[in-house]
Scaffold this motif. Sequence first.
Motif: not given
Length: 258
Positions: A113-132
């Motif tokens: 359960v993600y509560v307003s939460a980040l969810s990267p994929d394998a091989g990704e960084t958390t920072a990449q989730q902000y791209d775009g």
Amino acid sequence: MSNSIRTSIAAAAAATLISGAALAQAPQAVKNVVLVHGAFADGSGWRGVYDDLTKRGYRVTIVQNPLTSLADDVAATKRALDRQDGSTILVGHSWGGTVITEAGVHPKVSGLVYVSALSPDAGETTAQQYDGFTTPPEFVIDAHSDGYGFVLPEKFKAGFAADTSDADAAFMRDSQVPINLSTFATKLENAAWRSKPSWAVIATEDKAFDQKMLQSMAKRIGAKVTNVKASHALLMTQPKVVSDVIDSAAREVATKKN
């Protein structure tokens, strides 16, 4: 032996068999929940969710992340998971979403359960989730020379906890736990959401993330989404909504397992 007695015995035996079959087919309940907090906070923010879930009969464990590295936070979460006595729903808020994504491959985890939460994929960084996406101007991180960051104090209430009282926001502001900002550049090795069912509770007034970012991440992982009008501190201000989603996840997982 009379016919009436024989009939009674046969009926009782049949009822026992039916009852046994029903028990065998009944879903095995998921009664363990592990809660993982995010950056700039600690596990006490889960108090309302903890109280609600324990009243419903759940065994709830709260992880205290050191926020020193992704590896350290994952290790803390795995220690909590190791202590569970069976299937577990793993819940993460904000940065805690990255943590449960990595730690959620643990064999005792049945759902995420993600509560307003980040969810990267394998091989990704958390920072990449902000791209775009654009971070709302209300959320400003004060980075220190040692590599750790806080939410800028004068922006804390607006950026993190707009729907809390001034007193609660002040306490959260002054009890912040800083995060090692290098954690956002760490690549994940696993993405538990690829093999475990996921749910997402999204705060529609969240100022820590771009709303489009939250919705995009939830869509990518195939999460069942519940939207609620709340700030980033929704785990504190909307504990019943969050608990309802966790409860639904536990029930759905139990049904699918049987």
